[in-house]
Scaffold this active site. Structure first.
Site, PDB file in Angstrom:
ATOM      1  N   SER A 120       0.310  -1.038   0.120  1.00  0.00           N
ATOM      2  CA  SER A 120       0.216   0.227   0.021  1.00  0.00           C
ATOM      3  C   SER A 120       0.961   1.158  -0.075  1.00  0.00           C
ATOM      4  O   SER A 120       0.728   1.902  -0.231  1.00  0.00           O
ATOM      5  CB  SER A 120      -0.835   0.049   1.151  1.00  0.00           C
ATOM      6  OG  SER A 120      -1.891  -1.177   1.456  1.00  0.00           O
ATOM      7  N   HIS A 141      -1.971  -2.478  -6.657  1.00  0.00           N
ATOM      8  CA  HIS A 141      -2.600  -2.245  -5.287  1.00  0.00           C
ATOM      9  C   HIS A 141      -3.864  -2.931  -5.245  1.00  0.00           C
ATOM     10  O   HIS A 141      -4.833  -1.944  -5.618  1.00  0.00           O
ATOM     11  CB  HIS A 141      -1.662  -1.163  -4.739  1.00  0.00           C
ATOM     12  CG  HIS A 141      -2.777  -0.774  -3.622  1.00  0.00           C
ATOM     13  ND1 HIS A 141      -3.498   0.556  -3.140  1.00  0.00           N
ATOM     14  CD2 HIS A 141      -3.016  -1.555  -2.632  1.00  0.00           C
ATOM     15  CE1 HIS A 141      -3.476   0.615  -1.772  1.00  0.00           C
ATOM     16  NE2 HIS A 141      -3.675  -0.861  -1.025  1.00  0.00           N
ATOM     17  N   GLU A 153      -5.114  -0.368  -8.234  1.00  0.00           N
ATOM     18  CA  GLU A 153      -3.710   1.035  -8.584  1.00  0.00           C
ATOM     19  C   GLU A 153      -3.408  -0.206  -8.697  1.00  0.00           C
ATOM     20  O   GLU A 153      -1.842  -0.260  -8.713  1.00  0.00           O
ATOM     21  CB  GLU A 153      -3.606   1.529  -7.483  1.00  0.00           C
ATOM     22  CG  GLU A 153      -5.030   2.803  -6.475  1.00  0.00           C
ATOM     23  CD  GLU A 153      -4.820   3.152  -5.746  1.00  0.00           C
ATOM     24  OE1 GLU A 153      -5.066   4.722  -5.831  1.00  0.00           O
ATOM     25  OE2 GLU A 153      -4.156   2.913  -4.892  1.00  0.00           O
ATOM     26  N   ASN A 192      -5.779   5.765  -0.732  1.00  0.00           N
ATOM     27  CA  ASN A 192      -5.127   5.652   0.082  1.00  0.00           C
ATOM     28  C   ASN A 192      -4.746   7.566   0.609  1.00  0.00           C
ATOM     29  O   ASN A 192      -5.138   8.357   1.821  1.00  0.00           O
ATOM     30  CB  ASN A 192      -4.008   4.848   0.788  1.00  0.00           C
ATOM     31  CG  ASN A 192      -4.804   3.646   0.036  1.00  0.00           C
ATOM     32  OD1 ASN A 192      -6.029   3.307   0.979  1.00  0.00           O
ATOM     33  ND2 ASN A 192      -3.491   2.525   1.017  1.00  0.00           N
TER      34      ASN A 192
END
Ligand code: NAD
Length: 287
Positions: A120, A141, A153, A192
């Site tokens: 992440s 991701h 991602e 995120n």
């Protein structure tokens, strides 16, 4: 490039569901972990989940048998990775361990194999030079739970070739996901970054006694239309993961704004990591 076989390294929160999603999507999958019990748990989960699909009439018994035949669990990295076209590393979020895994993968895998990390926050340029194929290294991701969440991602590092990015975007679609291409490495990528701004504010409001856990989550669910509140989502993704990510970031920047909030520190210190330990911001009767 034609990707048929996928190896998943790490069978924890993310890896066991990534492996299952890939097998359901028609790929041959090899899942591996350093812990035998993690592999056993992943296999038990897959069996239970697949049998549940038959009971609910979502898959036929034949389809489930075909998925099971494509989904392999291997104790050794060598066995799991040697025939892979794509490896998705979903091991613990520690840079040195990821670098070691990538060095081993580079030795084991055929030259065409793409090596992706599900990390992440660790960008692939911190890992790519542990291999002799930096053009085939990138972040892929996924989101938790990997069987349900549609986003992947796909992050291009400065070393990643355009061909690698295109292949992983294509594989992501074949996995039933909706990928977002991220053109440059940036801390937290896209999703995120936005999520951490929200959770930081949620923890601040809780620490200041402005609103309760339930009321903060309620406001975000019913005011912003998010399916889950930020605190219940932290329980799902793991308070330990969030704490470690923020501490790592704080060590890098030295900026007190990056330190985990008291609401996180307190729970981390008590081992209240969220759903996985049965307690976090909320209490869970069965894990
Ligand atoms: P986890 O702790 O649940 O699982 C990690 C697994 O990796 C464990 O089963 C562990 O035994 C195994 N492992 C450790 N060292 C290994 C090695 N050398 N070889 C093979 N397996 C090894 O962690 P997680 O939450 O599944 O996170 C895994 C990765 O996915 C991390 O990089 C994290 O940043 C990323 N990620 C996590 C989430 C999330 O919500 N948990 C979401 C997206 C991405």
């Amino acid at each position: 490039m034609d990707v048929k076989t996928i190896c998943v390294v790490g069978a924890g929160t993310m890896g066991h569901q990534i492996a299952l999603q890939a097998a359901v999507s028609g790929f041959t999958v090899y899942c591996t972990d350093v812990k035998a019990e993690a592999l056993q748990k992943a296999q038990d989960f897959a069996d239970k989940w697949l049998n549940g699909r038959v009971e609910k009439g979502k898959m036929s018994a034949e389809e489930v048998a075909a998925v099971k035949s494509r989904l392999n669990f291997a104790g050794s990295l060598e066995t799991a990775a040697k025939n892979a076209d794509l490896v998705i590393e979903a091991a613990i979020e520690i840079l040195e361990i990821k670098r070691q895994i990538f060095t081993q993968l580079d030795r084991i895998c055929p030259p065409h194999t793409i090596l992706a990390t599900n990390s992440s926050y660790i960008v692939s340029s911190k890992i790519a030079d542990a291999t002799n194929r930096p053009d085939k290294v990138l972040n892929m991701h996924w989101f938790n739970p990997a069987l349900v969440m549609k986003l992947i991602e796909v992050v291009k590092g400065p070393h990643t070739s355009e061909e690698t990015v295109q292949t992983v975007l294509e594989v992501s679609r074949a996995l039933g996901k909706v990928p977002t291409r991220v053109n440059k490495e940036i801390y937290g990528f896209v999703c995120n970054r936005i999520f951490s701004a929200i959770t930081k504010e949620a923890c601040y409001l809780l620490d200041q006694g402005i609103a309760s856990i339930e009321d903060i989550d309620n406001a975000v669910r019913n005011g912003l239309g998010h399916p889950m509140g930020p605190l219940e989502l932290l329980d799902l993704t793991g308070i330990d993961l969030e704490y470690n990510v923020l501490m790592e970031r704080f060590r890098e920047t030295g900026d007190p704004k990056d330190k985990p909030s008291p609401a996180l520190v307190e729970r981390y210190a008590l081992g209240k990591y969220g759903r996985k330990t049965g307690s976090g911001f909320y209490e869970y009767i069965s894990k």
